[in-house]
Design a protein around this motif. Structure first.
Motif, PDB file in Angstrom:
ATOM      1  N   UNK A 186       0.803  -1.220   0.000  1.00  0.00           N
ATOM      2  CA  UNK A 186       0.000   0.000   0.000  1.00  0.00           C
ATOM      3  C   UNK A 186       0.842   1.279   0.000  1.00  0.00           C
ATOM      4  N   UNK A 187       2.135   1.166   0.256  1.00  0.00           N
ATOM      5  CA  UNK A 187       2.993   2.344   0.209  1.00  0.00           C
ATOM      6  C   UNK A 187       4.015   2.290  -0.926  1.00  0.00           C
ATOM      7  N   UNK A 188       3.994   1.210  -1.703  1.00  0.00           N
ATOM      8  CA  UNK A 188       4.830   1.127  -2.889  1.00  0.00           C
ATOM      9  C   UNK A 188       6.313   1.005  -2.632  1.00  0.00           C
ATOM     10  N   UNK A 189       6.700   0.433  -1.474  1.00  0.00           N
ATOM     11  CA  UNK A 189       8.122   0.305  -1.170  1.00  0.00           C
ATOM     12  C   UNK A 189       8.693  -1.059  -1.543  1.00  0.00           C
ATOM     13  N   UNK A 190       7.886  -1.902  -2.212  1.00  0.00           N
ATOM     14  CA  UNK A 190       8.343  -3.211  -2.625  1.00  0.00           C
ATOM     15  C   UNK A 190       8.172  -4.288  -1.586  1.00  0.00           C
ATOM     16  N   UNK A 191       7.604  -3.941  -0.434  1.00  0.00           N
ATOM     17  CA  UNK A 191       7.336  -4.908   0.618  1.00  0.00           C
ATOM     18  C   UNK A 191       5.834  -4.970   0.883  1.00  0.00           C
ATOM     19  N   UNK A 202     -16.755  -1.830   6.174  1.00  0.00           N
ATOM     20  CA  UNK A 202     -15.963  -1.456   5.005  1.00  0.00           C
ATOM     21  C   UNK A 202     -14.683  -0.687   5.267  1.00  0.00           C
ATOM     22  N   UNK A 203     -14.203  -0.653   6.493  1.00  0.00           N
ATOM     23  CA  UNK A 203     -12.958   0.047   6.783  1.00  0.00           C
ATOM     24  C   UNK A 203     -11.740  -0.816   6.450  1.00  0.00           C
ATOM     25  N   UNK A 204     -10.676  -0.158   6.011  1.00  0.00           N
ATOM     26  CA  UNK A 204      -9.386  -0.792   5.758  1.00  0.00           C
ATOM     27  C   UNK A 204      -8.389  -0.252   6.781  1.00  0.00           C
ATOM     28  N   UNK A 205      -7.697  -1.119   7.491  1.00  0.00           N
ATOM     29  CA  UNK A 205      -6.687  -0.724   8.468  1.00  0.00           C
ATOM     30  C   UNK A 205      -5.359  -1.348   8.055  1.00  0.00           C
ATOM     31  N   UNK A 206      -4.343  -0.519   7.954  1.00  0.00           N
ATOM     32  CA  UNK A 206      -3.072  -0.937   7.349  1.00  0.00           C
ATOM     33  C   UNK A 206      -1.916  -0.646   8.297  1.00  0.00           C
ATOM     34  N   UNK A 207      -1.015  -1.620   8.433  1.00  0.00           N
ATOM     35  CA  UNK A 207       0.257  -1.406   9.120  1.00  0.00           C
ATOM     36  C   UNK A 207       1.356  -1.490   8.077  1.00  0.00           C
ATOM     37  N   UNK A 238      -0.608  -0.766  -4.217  1.00  0.00           N
ATOM     38  CA  UNK A 238      -1.889  -1.475  -4.128  1.00  0.00           C
ATOM     39  C   UNK A 238      -3.023  -0.490  -3.894  1.00  0.00           C
ATOM     40  N   UNK A 239      -4.083  -0.622  -4.674  1.00  0.00           N
ATOM     41  CA  UNK A 239      -5.280   0.209  -4.546  1.00  0.00           C
ATOM     42  C   UNK A 239      -6.353  -0.527  -3.753  1.00  0.00           C
ATOM     43  N   UNK A 240      -7.226   0.223  -3.097  1.00  0.00           N
ATOM     44  CA  UNK A 240      -8.364  -0.356  -2.398  1.00  0.00           C
ATOM     45  C   UNK A 240      -9.479  -0.628  -3.403  1.00  0.00           C
ATOM     46  N   UNK A 241     -10.150  -1.755  -3.262  1.00  0.00           N
ATOM     47  CA  UNK A 241     -11.269  -2.077  -4.152  1.00  0.00           C
ATOM     48  C   UNK A 241     -12.193  -3.075  -3.476  1.00  0.00           C
ATOM     49  N   UNK A 242     -13.476  -2.974  -3.801  1.00  0.00           N
ATOM     50  CA  UNK A 242     -14.471  -3.930  -3.290  1.00  0.00           C
ATOM     51  C   UNK A 242     -15.381  -4.361  -4.428  1.00  0.00           C
TER      52      UNK A 242
END
Length: 411
Positions: A186-191, A202-207, A238-242
């Motif tokens: 989700x942050x595009x750092x390759x990990x 419908x909430x997304x929680x990301x670490x 990565x984009x959010x999608x449902x």
């Protein structure tokens, strides 16, 4: 120009069609300068459809020159370049978006030649085409899928990294059937980052792998929606999608902050997102459970597509798309939940079936690139005892143990 950096060792001995050398050549390493691409995606700008190869000289004093072999099929090389005693080689005239396989040999003053080295696979990409991500769930960013499980009751994540170390993480609000794991970069750092989706609201929680935290909402989601994260705009994030199964509606929130909407699918159809056209963007796709039919909307051409494996359809079949032939395009495939067979329809048009030796009842398919060669490997997980069984693209098999009762594989 594309530069690669992957160790590529020359095999001992000779090919059967050549006169044997008196003593086998020592191993030496041919390097494609690929590390720079992996760490610096902006370097992936191919000029005039060519790549440059570089390698270290062997320490075997008898070696007087090298040859580089390549072609569009594994171990079937239609081209050879004798580079003499040089340690670089530029190959031009290649087609962007095509897969190429490379191997090398060394030879002595009499022309006696070593056997082929191990093979290196590469897809030549254009300036706007990112590398395909066969290494799903790559939590340490080394280009290899990691073994990982999610404890449903506690919301805890456990990892066995491809390098051998183990890891643990948790999102405080996770845990319970309300939350579903939705890993992604989700942050595009390759990990790959750990993330959970709230199936009620419908909430997304990301670490994030960097250590930061985030929460987001598309404006749609929750009850009746399935989370389908993916890189739909091809920016490497990565984009959010449902997906709303009852109506076949798709809602997106791209990493740029923009929103999107599409319609494909409906009752009886489950989402099977992957990059089916090889443009580096996740395509919208659904699998019809009753018939085994696949329906696509390709991002490259904005056209629709259809496929059917023939053996699919019915509750015993699970869709398991992946790039099983390493051409940069996801192949359609189904897994037999009763007997453990895998049936694959390659993007090239050919068919295949495989079996790991384990699988069927009590096992969950977890395909991924567990050896880092750019091809999707077969794998299954036993939820009872945490056993993992692998069949790599090379044909070798493997085993690991992580998880067990109460833990689901992260996929």
């Amino acid at each position: 120009m594309s530069v690669i950096f992957v160790a590529f060792n020359i095999g001992l001995g000779r090919r059967d069609s050549l006169i044997a050398v008196k003593k086998p050549f020592k191993f030496f390493y041919l390097f494609f300068l690929i590390a720079f691409i992996l760490f610096f995606p902006s370097a992936l700008k191919v000029q005039a459809a060519q790549i440059t190869l570089a390698w270290d000289h062997t320490t075997d004093s008898r070696v007087t020159g090298y040859k580089v072999y390549y072609g569009p099929l594994s171990r079937t090389y239609h081209n050879v370049i004798d580079v003499g005693n040089k340690t670089t080689c530029t190959i031009s005239g290649l087609q962007e978006g095509k897969a190429y396989y490379f191997a090398a040999t060394g030879y002595d003053a009499l022309g006696d030649e070593s056997g082929y080295s191990n093979e290196v696979f590469f897809i030549l990409r254009g300036a706007t085409d990112p590398l395909p991500d066969t290494a799903v769930n790559d939590f340490d960013g080394d280009g290899v899928t990691d073994v990982a499980v999610y404890n449903v009751a506690k919301g805890q994540w456990f990892f066995h990294y491809s390098g051998g170390n183990y890891g643990f993480d948790a999102i405080e609000v996770g845990g319970g059937s309300q939350w579903k794991p939705v890993p992604g970069d989700y942050d595009g750092d390759g990990k790959t980052d750990i993330a959970v989706y709230d199936t009620l609201y419908g909430w997304w929680l990301i670490h994030f792998s960097s250590g930061g935290w985030g929460s987001d909402h598309i404006g749609q989601g929750g009850r009746g929606f399935t989370a389908v994260p993916g890189d739909y705009d091809g920016d490497g994030v990565t984009d959010l999608a449902v997906y709303q199964k009852s109506k076949g509606k798709w809602f997106f929130k791209y990493s740029s902050g923009a929103y999107g909407y599409f319609v494909l699918g409906g009752p009886g159809k489950v989402p099977v997102v992957a990059d089916y056209d090889g443009d580096g963007k996740t395509d919208i796709a659904v699998y019809e459970t009753a018939t085994g039919h696949w329906y696509f909307h390709y991002s490259r051409s904005s056209t629709y597509g259809f496929d059917a494996i023939g053996v699919g359809g019915g509750s015993i079949w699970t869709p398991v798309p992946g790039d099983y032939d390493g051409d940069g395009k996801a192949d359609t495939a189904v897994y037999d939940a009763v007997y453990g067979w895998w049936f694959i329809h390659y993007s090239s048009g050919s068919w295949d079936y495989e079996h790991i030796g384990q699988g069927g009842n009590g096992y969950t398919p977890v395909p991924g690139d567990y050896d880092g060669d750019g091809l999707t490997d077969l794998a299954v997980y036993n939820a009872t005892n945490g056993d993992w069984f692998f069949k790599y693209s090379s044909g070798a098999t493997g085993y690991d143990s992580l998880g067990g009762s109460g833990s689901v594989p992260v996929k």
